[in-house]
Write an enzyme that holds these catalytic residues in place. Structure first.
Site, PDB file in Angstrom:
ATOM      1  N   ASN A   1       0.854  -1.181   0.000  1.00 27.56           N
ATOM      2  CA  ASN A   1       0.000   0.000   0.000  1.00 27.56           C
ATOM      3  C   ASN A   1       0.892   1.232   0.000  1.00 27.56           C
ATOM      4  O   ASN A   1       1.356   1.694   1.044  1.00 27.56           O
ATOM      5  CB  ASN A   1      -0.918  -0.019   1.223  1.00 27.56           C
ATOM      6  CG  ASN A   1      -1.935  -1.138   1.167  1.00 27.56           C
ATOM      7  OD1 ASN A   1      -2.918  -1.059   0.438  1.00 27.56           O
ATOM      8  ND2 ASN A   1      -1.678  -2.204   1.926  1.00 27.56           N
ATOM      9  N   GLU A   2       1.148   1.732  -1.191  1.00 23.35           N
ATOM     10  CA  GLU A   2       2.084   2.829  -1.382  1.00 23.35           C
ATOM     11  C   GLU A   2       1.434   4.172  -1.033  1.00 23.35           C
ATOM     12  O   GLU A   2       0.215   4.248  -0.815  1.00 23.35           O
ATOM     13  CB  GLU A   2       2.564   2.846  -2.837  1.00 23.35           C
ATOM     14  CG  GLU A   2       3.319   1.593  -3.266  1.00 23.35           C
ATOM     15  CD  GLU A   2       4.755   1.548  -2.752  1.00 23.35           C
ATOM     16  OE1 GLU A   2       5.085   2.295  -1.801  1.00 23.35           O
ATOM     17  OE2 GLU A   2       5.545   0.763  -3.295  1.00 23.35           O
TER      18      GLU A   2
END
Length: 639
Positions: free
Chosen positions: A162-163
């Site tokens: 989850n950037e």
């Protein structure tokens, strides 16, 4: 009262944090929490649902779970696992796949039912991924959710993949990887260009549903992002900050990963301190930098208004504190890194005697010597010390394939021009070229290619050392066995690595040793090489008097400089000396323009070194000391 003190000390921290002395102790704690959960579920005749992570962080956790299974009978028959993520596209048999990682580190060594193992599928077509992700979520939900989710954290602040920009309610999905994440993975793939640009990951919303969330982080490289995650404002730019919203989360850190948290980095802001020399120096320099004032201009109000009233009361008056710190900093500066002959050395970093010292500069890779301390190297030679340089590894994994072919092509042409036999060389070349044309990412080079790449770096190292003024008999190539695997993953250190180092030390009997203390090296070679030197010197100090008188100085390289308060010797460089250092770095042509493993810094190594040395000089100047063009910094190891 103790509880109140702890609350005061951690008041900047927005979620629970537990700090352990080292990663191993922390990993054992996490592993036993998982084991206790599994046993509790067994007693209740229920399944334990685990969310698992990959990467270097959880390896010791998995190793302890394997030990508990093999030595203490911990069964995984009642365990169902869901992995956080997988690269896309990715074959499960690939060396870099998380299927391979989990099998090698956990599943192949325990009694888990393989039907209970769930890992995102990196072989799906793009059209199949949405349905797969929905099914992944549904399966977790049907089992009642995850009992425990373990996490690492990336330097972008990502959890799972989850950037930055991820939503707090996001579910399992296909994502695009941040460039920094891909750079961090480059070494595993043999270069960033081979790292997939996408991944399938559990979402933050999925992670949040776990009944217990444990985020683990080790070493200094994670310290800055941990501070943001723990003490920063909640932001999509640092997805880990969303964990502040959970009532079920705990961060498990080692001391290095926790080192930027307020209670460790600037403890005077949250508690009373024991004001020893080191902490006083750190605090005064911090205050000067924070207020952008020279040390000698700091006032009592400055101390009182910035959490340092206790220091002013205990060690004051303030001006005396400032004078003391200023003098300490002044005394670290020396143009005589080998000691100044016939001088009072009571306030100098190095001893005056012997006037001409025997020196070994240990260089983990073939260019660390000139990148990290090229100016001091040249200064030591110019001041007529008996200087040796020892290249601990060949550095042969960090040469481009086409450079290797180019050098062999030169050898063939040279042999032809000189009328020398070239058939065998041509055959070797043809085999090399065929191998390279079919080479897979991170595939181990053939012995011939490894040799050529090693010779390229050896030739560059010789050219650099000669430029610094050394004769060939003072240039040593150790080729320590731990490194010579031909792959990025190196072997464990053995007694042979230490024995080879002892032999060289006994041959030279140095009064001074310089070694890489740059443990931020993302490839880990520096700390391995340093520990080998330390083990060798520690052994020699037991029996040999010269070793007891040998001082060990640490330098840092292309990754990170020592903090100003840590520096014990600062060697100033003139503009001409800085330029000469740069030319020494230029001798390493295979590392110029674009290195194979540059880390997350786009600058060339000579640019990093030049900028870093100028920044060190600027830091001294801003504290009110003399203004120099550049400085190289060193810290002495205390045995």
């Amino acid at each position: 009262m103790a509880r109140l003190n702890l609350l005061e000390e951690t008041r900047f921290e927005k979620l629970p944090v537990s700090v352990f002395d080292n990663p191993n102790a922390a990993s054992l704690s996490v592993a036993h929490r998982i084991a206790n959960l599994i046993k509790k579920k067994q007693e209740q005749n229920e399944m334990a649902v685990l969310g698992l992570a990959t990467g270097a962080t959880p390896i010791a956790v998995y190793a302890e779970l394997v030990r508990l299974h093999k030595e203490e009978g911990l069964s995984f028959k009642n365990v169902i696992t869901f992995n956080l993520d997988e690269y896309y596209p990715m074959l499960p048999t690939a060396a870099q796949s998380y299927v391979t990682f989990m099998n090698e580190n956990l599943f192949d060594h325990i009694d888990i039912d393989r039907k209970n193992v769930n890992i995102p599928d990196g072989t799906l077509s793009l059209e199949e991924i949405p349905a797969f992700c929905l099914e992944y979520e549904k399966k977790i939900g049907q089992l009642g959710g995850l009992d425990i989710q373990i996490l690492g954290i990336g330097r972008t602040g990502h959890i799972g993949f989850n950037e930055p920009g991820s939503a707090p309610n996001s579910g399992t999905r296909l994502v695009t990887l941040d460039d920094l994440t891909r750079r961090d993975a480059a070494r595993d793939f043999g270069g960033k260009s081979f790292v997939p640009t996408k991944a399938i990951t559990m979402g933050i919303g999925t992670i949040f549903k776990a009944r217990e969330i444990i985020l683990m982080a080790w070493n200094r490289k994670k310290a800055s992002i941990i501070k943001k995650a723990v003490e920063g404002e909640i932001s999509s730019e640092v997805p880990a900050t969303y964990l502040q919203l959970s009532d079920n989360v705990e961060f498990i850190l080692d001391k290095e990963a926790a080192s930027d948290l307020t209670r460790f980095n600037t403890p005077w802001l949250v508690k009373d301190c024991v004001w020893d020399e080191r902490l006083t120096r750190k605090a005064v320099i911090w205050l000067a930098n924070t207020l952008k004032k020279p040390v000698l201009k700091l006032t009592e109000d400055d101390f009182n208004n910035n959490g340092m009233a206790q220091l002013a009361v205990e060690k004051g008056p303030v001006y005396n504190i400032n004078i003391n710190i200023f003098n300490k900093l002044q005394h670290t500066i020396t143009g005589w890194p080998g000691g100044k002959p016939n001088a009072d050395d009571s306030q100098r970093p190095e001893r005056a005697e012997p006037a001409k010292k025997r020196v070994i500069i240990f260089s983990p890779h073939p260019d660390d010597d000139v990148i990290s301390m090229g100016g001091t190297f040249i200064r030591l030679v110019d001041q007529q010390h008996d200087v040796h340089v020892a290249y601990q590894t060949s550095g042969n994994t960090a040469v481009w394939d086409d450079d290797a072919l180019r050098f062999v092509e030169f050898s063939i042409d040279f042999a032809e021009k000189m009328g020398l036999g070239q058939e065998a060389l041509q055959e070797k070349y043809d085999n090399m070229r065929k191998f390279i044309s079919q080479k897979r990412p991170n595939q181990i080079d053939t012995p011939e290619i490894q040799t050529v790449k090693g010779l390229i770096r050896k030739g560059e190292a010789i050219a650099g050392a000669r430029y610094c003024g050394l004769q060939d008999d003072h240039i040593h190539f150790m080729a320590l066995p731990f490194y010579e695997t031909g792959k990025n993953q190196k072997n464990p250190v053995t007694s042979k690595d230490i024995e080879l180092t002892i032999e060289l030390l006994q041959k030279v009997k140095p009064q001074q040793v310089f070694a890489a203390g740059d443990f931020e090296d993302p490839h880990g070679t520096h700390i391995v090489c340093f520990n080998i030197i330390l083990a060798a010197l520690t052994e020699l100090r037991k029996t040999e008097s010269w070793a007891q008188d040998c001082w060990l100085w640490m330098y840092r390289g292309a990754w990170l400089e020592f903090e100003t308060y840590e520096i014990e010797m600062a060697v100033p460089l003139s503009p001409q000396e800085l330029e000469k250092k740069k030319y020494a770095i230029f001798k390493h042509q295979s590392q110029k323009d674009r290195a194979v493993f540059p880390g997350d810094d786009a600058r060339e190594f000579w640019q990093r070194a030049e900028d870093r040395n100028r920044e060190t000089a600027k830091a001294y100047d801003e504290l009110g000391l003399a203004e120099y063009e550049a400085m190289e910094a060193f810290v002495r190891w205390k045995f």
